[in-house]
Design an enzyme around this catalytic site. Sequence first.
Site, PDB file in Angstrom:
ATOM      1  N   GLU A 151      -0.180  -9.659   0.336  1.00 29.29           N
ATOM      2  CA  GLU A 151      -1.425  -9.757   0.957  1.00 29.29           C
ATOM      3  C   GLU A 151      -2.194 -10.037   0.046  1.00 29.29           C
ATOM      4  OE1 GLU A 151      -4.276  -7.332   0.435  1.00 29.29           O
ATOM      5  OE2 GLU A 151      -3.167  -6.227  -1.184  1.00 29.29           O
ATOM      6  N   SER A 159      -4.588  -3.782  -4.366  1.00 25.04           N
ATOM      7  CA  SER A 159      -5.261  -4.898  -5.143  1.00 25.04           C
ATOM      8  C   SER A 159      -5.019  -5.092  -6.470  1.00 25.04           C
ATOM      9  CB  SER A 159      -6.912  -4.626  -4.977  1.00 25.04           C
ATOM     10  OG  SER A 159      -7.620  -5.513  -4.978  1.00 25.04           O
ATOM     11  N   HIS A 171      -6.220  -5.345   2.550  1.00 26.22           N
ATOM     12  CA  HIS A 171      -7.523  -5.231   2.178  1.00 26.22           C
ATOM     13  C   HIS A 171      -8.427  -5.295   3.891  1.00 26.22           C
ATOM     14  CE1 HIS A 171      -6.540  -6.614  -1.852  1.00 26.22           C
ATOM     15  NE2 HIS A 171      -7.888  -6.216  -2.316  1.00 26.22           N
TER      16      HIS A 171
END
Length: 316
Positions: free
Chosen positions: A213, A116, A278
């Site tokens: 992502e 992230s 995620h």
Amino acid sequence: MVPLTRPARLRPGARVAVVAPSGPVPEERLEPGLDILRGWGLDPVVAPHVRGRHPRFGYLAGTDGDRARDLQDAWCDPSVSAVLCARGGYGAQRMVDLLDWTAMRAAGPKVFVGYSDITALHEAFAVRLGLATLHGPMTATLAFLDDARTRESLRATLFAPESVRTLAPDTARVLVPGRAAGVTLGGCVSLLAAELGTPGARPSAAGGLLLIEDIGEEPYRLDRILTQLLRSGWLDGVAGIALGSWEGCGPYEEVRAVLLDRLGTLGVPVVEELGFGHADTAPTMPLGLPAVLEAAPGEGPGEGRATLTLDVPALA
């Protein structure tokens, strides 16, 4: 693009530091995560500001200086074998230029794990330290706490990396067929776009297998992010692209259409739904290592079979 230095695998009894370079960490998630690490035979130590919060901006775990000091002190501690991030959120970009990269380089290679917002640090570790890192679950996140397959992927990568050299989930499908070899890089695509033009940023993804992502980016925002990477020339020469999860990014058919429209004209293999990122179940993805992306064609986009295989184990 050349392969980066691999840190050593972990052994039972290894001391690992847990840090919070970005957002504040929920206490109710931290302790169970530490217990899991202890159950693996590790000795986790929590950095001083992991339980902290910025006095003005509640979305940060302490001041920029505090968070940078925690990471640097953990990295430079000779008794620490790995540095594990507790969570993402936002804030890594605010503190990355406060780190003493000369001192961290002198400390030698260690395992570094996160995803992230931690993408900004993965890029910095690659460019400034020449070090391979792990895009993997964080200690105080729900995927790590609640999903056995996510935990096992990280545990195997840390202790027996030769056992997890191939990623070939049943969900993986081919958007653009082909075969490509290159060095893995990537993470959260919005962070990669945000890195453009910043000090020490990677100049391009040329020669790389790009793993991307994201979360919470609607299709039009994904379009903007990918268009920025395209227009900047950052994607010129990329060898292949592997796509992970797109949690909260809208109906997947709309997301897929954007991904295919923006990436499908690059003339390289593109595969989807490899699961990293995620998602509720998320495999650990090594960054900075040579690998091969196989995208066997099906009858159309979203079909076929795909595998990503590392040339070497993630850790030495």
